[in-house]
Design a protein around this motif. Structure first.
Motif, short mmCIF file in Angstrom:
data_model
loop_
_atom_site.label_atom_id
_atom_site.label_comp_id
_atom_site.label_asym_id
_atom_site.label_seq_id
_atom_site.Cartn_x
_atom_site.Cartn_y
_atom_site.Cartn_z
N LYS A 49 0.83 -1.21 0.00
CA LYS A 49 0.00 0.00 0.00
C LYS A 49 0.87 1.26 0.00
CE LYS A 49 -3.57 2.23 2.82
NZ LYS A 49 -4.57 2.00 3.88
N ASP A 50 1.92 1.28 0.81
CA ASP A 50 2.79 2.46 0.84
C ASP A 50 3.39 2.75 -0.52
OD1 ASP A 50 2.52 3.42 3.40
OD2 ASP A 50 4.38 2.57 4.17
N ALA A 51 3.81 1.71 -1.22
CA ALA A 51 4.40 1.90 -2.55
C ALA A 51 3.37 2.47 -3.52
CB ALA A 51 4.96 0.59 -3.08
N LEU A 52 2.13 1.97 -3.46
CA LEU A 52 1.07 2.50 -4.33
C LEU A 52 0.76 3.95 -4.00
CD1 LEU A 52 -1.54 -0.41 -4.49
CD2 LEU A 52 -0.11 0.45 -6.35
N THR A 54 2.74 6.12 -2.52
CA THR A 54 3.89 6.96 -2.88
C THR A 54 3.91 7.24 -4.37
OG1 THR A 54 5.16 6.11 -1.01
CG2 THR A 54 6.41 7.11 -2.81
N ALA A 55 3.69 6.22 -5.19
CA ALA A 55 3.67 6.42 -6.64
C ALA A 55 2.53 7.35 -7.05
CB ALA A 55 3.55 5.07 -7.34
N THR A 56 1.39 7.16 -6.43
CA THR A 56 0.24 8.02 -6.74
C THR A 56 0.52 9.45 -6.31
OG1 THR A 56 -1.25 6.14 -6.49
CG2 THR A 56 -2.24 8.33 -6.35
N LEU A 57 1.11 9.62 -5.15
CA LEU A 57 1.44 10.95 -4.66
C LEU A 57 2.45 11.64 -5.57
CD1 LEU A 57 1.22 13.22 -2.67
CD2 LEU A 57 2.88 12.07 -1.24
N VAL A 119 6.66 5.56 4.60
CA VAL A 119 7.09 5.90 3.24
C VAL A 119 6.14 6.87 2.56
CG1 VAL A 119 7.58 4.91 0.97
CG2 VAL A 119 8.32 3.72 3.02
N ALA A 120 4.84 6.56 2.56
CA ALA A 120 3.88 7.43 1.89
C ALA A 120 3.76 8.77 2.60
CB ALA A 120 2.52 6.75 1.78
N GLY A 121 3.79 8.76 3.93
CA GLY A 121 3.75 10.01 4.68
C GLY A 121 4.95 10.88 4.37
N GLN A 122 6.10 10.26 4.27
CA GLN A 122 7.32 11.00 3.92
C GLN A 122 7.23 11.54 2.50
OE1 GLN A 122 10.47 8.23 4.75
NE2 GLN A 122 10.15 8.34 6.94
N ALA A 123 6.61 10.78 1.61
CA ALA A 123 6.45 11.26 0.22
C ALA A 123 5.59 12.51 0.19
CB ALA A 123 5.84 10.16 -0.64
N TYR A 124 4.57 12.57 1.04
CA TYR A 124 3.73 13.77 1.08
C TYR A 124 4.53 14.96 1.60
CZ TYR A 124 -0.23 16.85 1.80
OH TYR A 124 -1.08 17.93 1.75
N GLN A 125 5.38 14.71 2.60
CA GLN A 125 6.23 15.78 3.11
C GLN A 125 7.17 16.29 2.02
OE1 GLN A 125 7.97 13.95 6.54
NE2 GLN A 125 6.10 14.13 7.75
N VAL A 126 7.70 15.38 1.22
CA VAL A 126 8.56 15.78 0.09
C VAL A 126 7.77 16.63 -0.89
CG1 VAL A 126 9.81 14.88 -1.93
CG2 VAL A 126 10.18 13.86 0.33
#
Length: 195
Positions: A49-52, A54-57, A119-126
């Protein structure tokens, strides 16, 4: 079907699920069902789920900046800092179906960054840092603001945009009230940018 189209189809499914039910609605099986593909294919494009997410974000972040640039061009923004801020605020207000869906997804990802800083939370911060960086460049291109002052102003503008968008989505403001508040803010901001 070409691989890039299949991947886009899966990312579209993740976005739709986020828009309808937030982060909790996104499961590997739900994505497969929403996209009309096998679970195995979803797992091929995202191991979890995190990978999905992150890619979507990443895809949403690119579209967010592109939507802002496009709006700026459509509005004939002169490149001035005040025009760039206006275009940013106009784009951020969820006033049509597409922008409301976009805002809903953003809020879902924001919640993820706060509650699950993986991972996904960090991607949003990025994404937020990248958005602030773009706004800082727009502000500095037409003003004498220092990098630190431009960054604080960019975060102020992002905070206003997010707050107004959320209040609009929660039916606490009308579209005309949000636009009026934006116009008032821009008038107060103009002298700060002219120094």
């Amino acid at each position: 079907m070409p691989e890039n189209e299949r991947r886009a189809e899966i990312m579209d499914a993740v976005e739709r699920l986020l828009g309808r039910g937030g982060v909790n609605a996104v499961t590997m099986r739900a994505v497969a069902s929403e996209a009309g593909v096998s679970l195995r294919l979803v797992q091929y494009y995202g191991k979890n789920k995190d990978a999905l997410l992150t890619a979507t974000l990443d895809r949403l972040a690119d579209r967010s900046i592109e939507r802002w640039r496009s709006r700026s061009e459509r509005q004939g923004a002169s490149g001035s800092a005040i025009d760039q801020v206006k275009a940013f605020l106009d784009e951020a207000l969820p006033t049509d179906a597409a922008s409301r869906g976009f805002h809903r997804v953003g809020v879902s990802l924001e919640a993820l960054a706060i509650t699950h800083p993986g991972v996904a939370g960090q991607a949003y911060q990025v994404h937020l840092r990248a958005l602030a960086d773009h706004l800082v460049r727009a502000l500095r291109s037409d003003t004498h603001l220092s990098a630190a002052a431009a960054r604080l102003l960019a975060l102020e503008v992002m905070g206003l945009a997010h707050g107004l968008g959320t209040l609009l989505m929660a039916d606490q403001l009308t579209e005309s009230e949000a636009e009026s508040l934006t116009a008032d803010y821009l008038e107060r901001l103009r002298p700060r940018l002219s120094h």
